[in-house]
Scaffold this active site. Structure first.
Site, short mmCIF file in Angstrom:
data_model
loop_
_atom_site.label_atom_id
_atom_site.label_comp_id
_atom_site.label_asym_id
_atom_site.label_seq_id
_atom_site.Cartn_x
_atom_site.Cartn_y
_atom_site.Cartn_z
N TYR A 52 38.85 30.86 59.58
CA TYR A 52 37.80 31.06 58.59
C TYR A 52 36.49 30.47 59.11
O TYR A 52 36.35 29.26 59.30
CB TYR A 52 38.16 30.40 57.27
CG TYR A 52 39.35 31.03 56.55
CD1 TYR A 52 39.86 32.27 56.93
CD2 TYR A 52 39.96 30.38 55.49
CE1 TYR A 52 40.94 32.85 56.27
CE2 TYR A 52 41.04 30.95 54.82
CZ TYR A 52 41.53 32.17 55.22
OH TYR A 52 42.60 32.73 54.56
N GLY A 220 42.80 47.95 47.56
CA GLY A 220 42.80 48.30 48.98
C GLY A 220 42.82 47.04 49.82
O GLY A 220 43.23 45.97 49.39
N VAL A 225 36.32 44.76 44.53
CA VAL A 225 37.06 44.25 43.38
C VAL A 225 37.20 45.36 42.35
O VAL A 225 36.35 46.25 42.24
CB VAL A 225 36.36 43.02 42.76
CG1 VAL A 225 36.29 41.88 43.76
CG2 VAL A 225 34.96 43.38 42.27
N PHE A 226 38.28 45.31 41.58
CA PHE A 226 38.49 46.34 40.56
C PHE A 226 37.83 45.99 39.24
O PHE A 226 37.56 46.86 38.42
CB PHE A 226 39.99 46.59 40.35
CG PHE A 226 40.81 45.38 40.00
CD1 PHE A 226 40.83 44.87 38.73
CD2 PHE A 226 41.57 44.75 40.98
CE1 PHE A 226 41.59 43.76 38.41
CE2 PHE A 226 42.34 43.63 40.68
CZ PHE A 226 42.34 43.13 39.38
#
Length: 305
Positions: A52, A220, A225-226
């Site tokens: 990261y 996905g 974001v949904f």
């Protein structure tokens, strides 16, 4: 913050883990505010990885939290290793070198948990076992786990590794729920019946391995974001309805959906927004009914057999 046991360990951990993958997007003041806000919510479990920010995220975190022996006693640190440029590497040498780098950047003498980050096709489990033994006996790592591994890969490691594998970090969200969908469509001829992960969810439950869902709001593979996304009108309408009934945000309900599963999961947040992090933490106290859970599942486009 409600807590759970991490796998078969003696660790009581918050049900929400704070992911630090994007902490390098914050300036120093923002990073300090983010970390202190997490601590204020009781979210004292921080998830890292050596890749990261090329290691900078661990350094920024250590600075932001003001790492000291006193501070270290009050937090739980998890990091991951095994991903290199263009390859994966679970060799003994790489694991040991990676952990030494992680400890140096986090300014600590030990990790509470080390996860192997994605499977390595060239893994030699004897080398992993040798690395884990050295890290455990020296006190540099107290507990071990994996990330994105299916049951047979875990079994291969368990044949050689003496320490319990206490966690498996896996991608899971309302819209990326194949681990759940496959179990609901057993013996069916539809696409949802395809077993894509070897039944890893049930495997982890059977072996007391804590599932740590990553990207809990993504659809996905990092496509977005949904929540509040026009691509998912029915799902968002259902989540908003449940959120209104509970008097919380849609973020809280999306996280509570994962926590409602009896596997006793520990989702990993990804946000660097303090208010959104607080909304994630509020999910610890929200219990969805069976009706609410299935309504959200169906609204994501999943059809029950």
């Amino acid at each position: 913050m409600r807590t759970i046991k991490l796998g078969t360990s003696d660790l009581d951990v918050p049900v929400i883990a704070v992911g630090c993958m994007r902490i390098n997007s914050l300036d120093r003041a923002g990073a300090e505010r983010f970390v202190q806000s997490a601590m204020g919510e009781g979210a004292t479990f921080f998830d890292h990885a050596d890749i990261y920010g090329g290691g900078t995220c661990e350094e920024i975190f250590a600075d932001a939290i003001g790492m000291s022996p006193r501070v270290r006693e009050g937090i739980i640190l998890q990091s991951k290793c095994g991903i290199r440029q263009g390859m994966f590497d679970f060799s003994r040498e790489h694991i040991l070198a990676s952990v030494d780098g992680i400890l140096r950047r986090l300014r600590t003498d030990y990790l509470d948990i080390l996860l192997l980050h994605r499977p390595d096709a060239l893994v030699e489990p004897e080398e992993v076992a040798a690395a884990f033994d050295e890290l455990h006996s020296s006190g540099r790592v107290r507990h071990f786990g994996v990330s994105n591994q299916h049951p047979r890969q875990i079994d291969l490691l368990r044949k050689y590794v003496r320490q319990p594998l206490v966690a498996n970090q896996l991608q899971l969200s309302i819209t990326n729920a194949t681990m759940i969908t496959g179990g609901l469509n057993v013996n069916m001829e539809n696409d949802a019946a395809v077993n894509r992960d070897g039944g890893v969810l049930d495997y982890c439950r059977l072996h007391d391995i804590t599932v740590q869902p990553w990207s809990p709001f993504q659809y996905g593979f990092f496509e977005g974001v949904f929540l509040d996304n026009p691509k998912f009108p029915e799902l968002n309408a259902q989540i908003d309805e449940v959120a209104a009934n509970h008097g919380v945000s849609n973020t809280t309900i999306a996280m509570a959906w994962l926590l409602r599963h009896p596997a006793r999961m520990q989702p990993v947040t990804g946000t660097m927004n303090v208010e959104r992090l607080k909304d994630c933490c509020r999910a610890s106290e929200v219990h969805l009914s069976r009706e609410e859970w299935y309504a959200i599942y169906r609204a994501a486009g999943n059809v029950l057999p």
